[in-house]
Structures are given as C-alpha cells and as structure tokens.
Design an enzyme around this catalytic site. Structure first.
Site, mmCIF file in Angstrom:
data_model
loop_
_atom_site.group_PDB
_atom_site.id
_atom_site.type_symbol
_atom_site.label_atom_id
_atom_site.label_comp_id
_atom_site.label_asym_id
_atom_site.label_seq_id
_atom_site.Cartn_x
_atom_site.Cartn_y
_atom_site.Cartn_z
ATOM 1 N N SER A 152 0.841 -1.193 0.000
ATOM 2 C CA SER A 152 0.000 0.000 0.000
ATOM 3 C C SER A 152 0.877 1.243 0.000
ATOM 4 O O SER A 152 1.987 1.232 0.553
ATOM 5 C CB SER A 152 -0.889 0.013 1.248
ATOM 6 N N TYR A 165 -1.558 -0.913 10.141
ATOM 7 C CA TYR A 165 -1.634 -1.096 8.685
ATOM 8 C C TYR A 165 -0.351 -0.615 8.023
ATOM 9 O O TYR A 165 0.229 -1.312 7.191
ATOM 10 C CB TYR A 165 -2.842 -0.334 8.141
#
Length: 269
Positions: A152, A165
């Site tokens: 990401s 995350y």
C-alpha cells in the site's frame, strides 16, 4: 489476449468486503482469467470466492476454482497451494491480496491495542510470509514463478495515521525484496504493488460504516486527494498492473515496489 496462457495462478483474497464496486482480488481474478490463466480463487469467505470464480469462468473455459483458507493459519494456506498443484500440476503465480485496517481494529498510536496490532500483522504480513513459504519450494523445483504482494502507498506516506496497517504494509515491501533476492537464481520474480487511494469496498465502504458517514462523502474526500483527474483509482487499475508484473513482459523485473497511485508519490518526492 493470452498473456497468461498455460499459467497457473493462486489468488489469495479473491473475495471482497461488502459494498459498492469491485475489490482488487476479484478484479485480478477476472483479468487473469481473460488472459488465459487457470486460477484457484482463495478466500476465508468461500461463498465470496465462489462468486468471484463464477464471474471469471466465462473467460477461462471453466478453469477457475474456488477454495477456502484462513491466512492466519499457515497450514490452511499450505493446503490451498497444494490444491492448486493437485488440480493443474504446477504453480506459476502467487498473488497475495489480503489486507485489513480499520476492520481489524487499527487506529492511531495512542489508542492502538496489542490485540489489534497483532491481528493486522497476522493478516497483512504473516499470511504473505506463510503463503510464500509453501509456494517457493514448488517454484524453485520448476525453475520459475512469480510472487506478487499487494502492499500500500500507506507504507511510504508519512502522513498515514494508523499504526498497524502502515507498519505491516512496509514490512511486506521489505519481505518482497528479500524474496526477490533470495530466489532470483531460481528464476523466481517477486514484486510488490502499492495501491494509492482506491474506490473499493474495503477502502470506502468499510470507512463509511466505521465512521457513520455517507459513502458519497467519504469518496469525495478521497477523490480530492488524488492528483490525477481528482479521482480515485479502481480495482481494475491494480489488476492491470498485476497482469503486467505476472506476465512474461515483466520477465526482467524483480524486487520492485510499484505505486499505482494517480501521482500521489510525487507529493512525497
């Protein structure tokens, strides 16, 4: 057409979260099927994986099967990978697409719990490591293979606020680079894809549910942060990048982290 003809792919995270539009894993399955791959569509939610497989079958001549696996259980991943080999005799592409953030309890540093941190890392990072552990010996014996991990842009965006995350996706980039270097001599390529702001059920609908805000409001806020056309990308943008990296056209590319972000990286420099 036919860029993946004769290839066997396992897509882990082939289902999707509830919401509008299409998730990255489902789009990749459909795109790989269009290009001739045989695919094992794997997800914790077997019904969602079956739905993806049914959508992909018209373009694959029926060579798309669904399977259930829990990415927090290494043995479960091993069984799924063994199933792909049992069905088609080889494994050419391992695509790891599973990720969780808010739904896993992730939050800012002052509020994050040990349980949420461990849960997010078990899904986002440890699962990718365990999947590769089972896939690499097969690919080494073949003398070829491609491993694609979906990281990401949050891994390199310093303003991203949620701890678990970001760290898990940054770790995934490092692991992918290690995979690439330790397996290059065996003809195995490993690359990471870094989606930016995407209009997917996980990214938009999950945030809408978590915050109680209308989906349209969340989407508009995210659109405004994208340099290219002021609009988020879609799962198809990720799928097209994955197809290139999985294909022989990318045969001399390994160890990269490819942003698919509408120009957001340029704001970092």
């Amino acid at each position: 057409m036919g860029r993946l003809e004769g290839k066997v792919a396992i897509v882990i995270g082939a289902g999707q979260s509830p919401g509008q539009g299409m998730g990255n894993g489902r789009a990749v399955c459909l795109r790989f099927a269009e290009e001739g791959a045989k695919i094992l569509a794997v997800d914790r939610d077997l019904a969602s994986a079956e739905e993806t497989a049914a959508m992909a079958r018209p373009d694959s001549g029926g060579a798309v099967k669904a399977s259930a696996a829990d990415v927090t259980n290494g043995a479960s991943l091993g069984r799924a990978i063994a199933e792909a080999v049992r069905l088609w005799g080889r494994l050419d592409i391992l695509y790891y697409n599973v990720g969780v953030s808010i739904a896993g309890g992730d939050t800012i540093l002052s509020e994050v719990t040990e349980e949420a941190f461990d849960r997010v890392h078990a899904i986002n990072l440890r699962g990718a490591v365990m999947a590769a552990k089972h896939a690499v010996p097969i690919m080494r014996e073949q003398g070829s293979g491609v491993i694609l991990n979906v990281s990401s842009m949050s891994a390199i965006e310093t303003t991203y606020p949620f701890v678990s995350y970001r760290t898990s996706k940054a770790g995934l980039i490092a692991f992918t680079q290690q995979l690439a270097m330790q397996n290059a001599a065996y003809g195995i390529r490993a690359n990471a894809i870094l989606p930016g702001l995407m209009d997917t059920p996980m990214a938009v609908d999950t945030r809408s549910r978590a915050t109680g805000r209308p989906r349209e409001e969340v989407a508009a806020e995210r659109d405004a942060r994208v340099p290219l056309r002021g609009r988020m990308g879609t799962a198809w943008d990720v799928a097209h990048a994955a197809l290139f990296l999985a294909s022989d056209e990318a045969g001399f590319i390994t160890g990269i982290a490819l942003p698919v972000d509408g120009g957001a990286l340029n704001r970092i420099g």
